[in-house]
Write an enzyme that holds these catalytic residues in place. Structure first.
Site, PDB file in Angstrom:
ATOM      1  N   GLY A  22     -11.041   8.009   5.300  1.00 21.20           N
ATOM      2  CA  GLY A  22     -12.144   7.302   4.645  1.00 21.20           C
ATOM      3  C   GLY A  22     -13.489   7.589   5.303  1.00 21.20           C
ATOM      4  N   TYR A  23     -14.225   6.545   5.625  1.00 19.67           N
ATOM      5  CA  TYR A  23     -15.565   6.664   6.198  1.00 19.67           C
ATOM      6  C   TYR A  23     -15.545   6.831   7.730  1.00 19.67           C
ATOM      7  CZ  TYR A  23     -17.225   4.824   1.645  1.00 19.67           C
ATOM      8  OH  TYR A  23     -17.502   4.628   0.306  1.00 19.67           O
ATOM      9  N   ASP A  24     -14.377   6.980   8.313  1.00 18.85           N
ATOM     10  CA  ASP A  24     -14.277   7.040   9.781  1.00 18.85           C
ATOM     11  C   ASP A  24     -15.226   8.042  10.447  1.00 18.85           C
ATOM     12  OD1 ASP A  24     -12.485   4.995  10.051  1.00 18.85           O
ATOM     13  OD2 ASP A  24     -10.716   6.256  10.303  1.00 18.85           O
ATOM     14  N   ASP A  37      -7.528  -5.475   1.576  1.00 14.79           N
ATOM     15  CA  ASP A  37      -8.625  -4.820   0.878  1.00 14.79           C
ATOM     16  C   ASP A  37      -9.763  -4.698   1.884  1.00 14.79           C
ATOM     17  OD1 ASP A  37      -9.372  -3.518  -1.472  1.00 14.79           O
ATOM     18  OD2 ASP A  37     -10.711  -5.138  -2.016  1.00 14.79           O
ATOM     19  N   THR A  47       0.853  -1.202   0.000  1.00 15.18           N
ATOM     20  CA  THR A  47       0.000   0.000   0.000  1.00 15.18           C
ATOM     21  C   THR A  47       0.875   1.233   0.000  1.00 15.18           C
ATOM     22  OG1 THR A  47      -1.839   1.104   1.127  1.00 15.18           O
ATOM     23  CG2 THR A  47      -0.142   0.188   2.528  1.00 15.18           C
TER      24      THR A  47
HETATM   25  P1  IMP Z   1      -9.224  -0.027   0.188  1.00 15.53           P
HETATM   26  O1  IMP Z   1      -8.932  -1.166   1.075  1.00 15.53           O
HETATM   27  O2  IMP Z   1      -8.089   0.969   0.206  1.00 15.53           O
HETATM   28  O3  IMP Z   1      -9.630  -0.432  -1.183  1.00 15.53           O
HETATM   29  O4  IMP Z   1     -10.411   0.759   0.867  1.00 15.53           O
HETATM   30  C1  IMP Z   1     -11.692   0.857   0.318  1.00 15.53           C
HETATM   31  C2  IMP Z   1     -12.404   2.084   0.845  1.00 15.53           C
HETATM   32  O5  IMP Z   1     -12.696   1.946   2.218  1.00 15.53           O
HETATM   33  C3  IMP Z   1     -11.638   3.402   0.700  1.00 15.53           C
HETATM   34  O6  IMP Z   1     -12.579   4.392   0.339  1.00 15.53           O
HETATM   35  C4  IMP Z   1     -11.103   3.678   2.059  1.00 15.53           C
HETATM   36  O7  IMP Z   1     -11.002   5.063   2.310  1.00 15.53           O
HETATM   37  C5  IMP Z   1     -12.147   3.028   2.939  1.00 15.53           C
HETATM   38  N1  IMP Z   1     -11.513   2.507   4.148  1.00 15.53           N
HETATM   39  C6  IMP Z   1     -10.593   1.520   4.226  1.00 15.53           C
HETATM   40  N2  IMP Z   1     -10.227   1.329   5.504  1.00 15.53           N
HETATM   41  C7  IMP Z   1     -10.929   2.236   6.234  1.00 15.53           C
HETATM   42  C8  IMP Z   1     -10.953   2.553   7.620  1.00 15.53           C
HETATM   43  O8  IMP Z   1     -10.242   1.987   8.461  1.00 15.53           O
HETATM   44  N3  IMP Z   1     -11.792   3.527   7.985  1.00 15.53           N
HETATM   45  C9  IMP Z   1     -12.588   4.202   7.103  1.00 15.53           C
HETATM   46  N4  IMP Z   1     -12.589   3.959   5.803  1.00 15.53           N
HETATM   47  C10 IMP Z   1     -11.749   2.991   5.377  1.00 15.53           C
END
Ligand code: IMP
Length: 201
Positions: A160-162, A69, A8
């Site tokens: 993200g969605y936190d 993911d 990542t």
């Molecule tokens: P990915 O694993 O990076 O593909 O994440 C997918 C989506 O979920 C992205 O929009 C991230 O911002 C969101 N996301 C992943 N992990 C978290 C988290 O720990 N908190 C809030 N949003 C998350």
């Protein structure tokens, strides 16, 4: 200390994982191994995407590594956005018109709040799948945290969605928690704990 590549370049994920594994592993990012490209994530499940990212790094850069993911699964939306969480706002649905740009957390949250407008049931879960590829071995670890989607954003921590996710048993969102507190109960924290238990065996 053993070196592990985490596939990542997301600084938030890196600092969470480094904090969890500190003292045990040195966690290298994609940048630190000279990888500056966006990794492919073209599948329909978190498992397949995590494996795809880890395999890509192994194949193209020659490192053993792990990838994660994550998806946010909302009950009343039949598990959406799920595997499409990163680009949720860029998908037209109902009266939501697609907005430009992937990975736009502000727009993603806006869409989710819009889709849940007037809905009573706001329960959701974050799910993380970690794919661990070392030598010829492949192992998968899953972590889940349940909670509710709040009606408004609260807090400025995390990513993200936190700001709109309130874990079960708490009256604050992930974005109102310290990194340590979030890690101790989060989807990624739980998946990493399982990985650590496996590694320490
Ligand atoms: P990915 O694993 O990076 O593909 O994440 C997918 C989506 O979920 C992205 O929009 C991230 O911002 C969101 N996301 C992943 N992990 C978290 C988290 O720990 N908190 C809030 N949003 C998350």
């Amino acid at each position: 200390m053993k070196v592990i590549v985490f596939a990542t370049n997301n600084e938030h994920k890196l600092s969470e994982v480094r904090q969890i594994l500190s003292g045990m592993f040195e966690v290298k990012s994609l940048k630190e191994i000279g990888c500056f490209e966006e990794l492919p994530e073209t599948h329909e499940t978190l498992h397949e995407n995590a494996v795809q990212k880890a395999e890509y790094v192994k194949e193209h850069y020659g490192y053993d590594c792990f990838a994660d993911d994550t998806g946010l699964e909302v009950a009343t939306l039949n598990g959406k956005p799920g595997v499409y969480s990163a680009r949720y706002a860029s998908i037209s649905e109902g009266d939501w018109k697609a907005k430009d740009g992937d990975h736009d957390s502000e727009q993603n949250m806006k869409k989710l709040l819009h889709m849940l407008n007037g809905k009573e049931n706001r329960s959701a879960q974050f799910k993380t799948v970690i794919a661990w590829l070392v030598g010829n071995e492949k192992h998968l670890f899953e972590g889940i945290v349940t909670g509710d989607i709040t009606k408004e954003r609260h807090g400025a921590e995390g990513f993200g969605y936190d700001p709109i996710f309130q874990p079960t048993g708490y009256d604050v969102t992930f974005a109102e928690m310290s990194a340590e507190e979030k890690n101790s109960i989060s989807h990624r924290g739980r998946a990493i704990q399982k990985l650590m238990e496996f590694l320490n065996k």
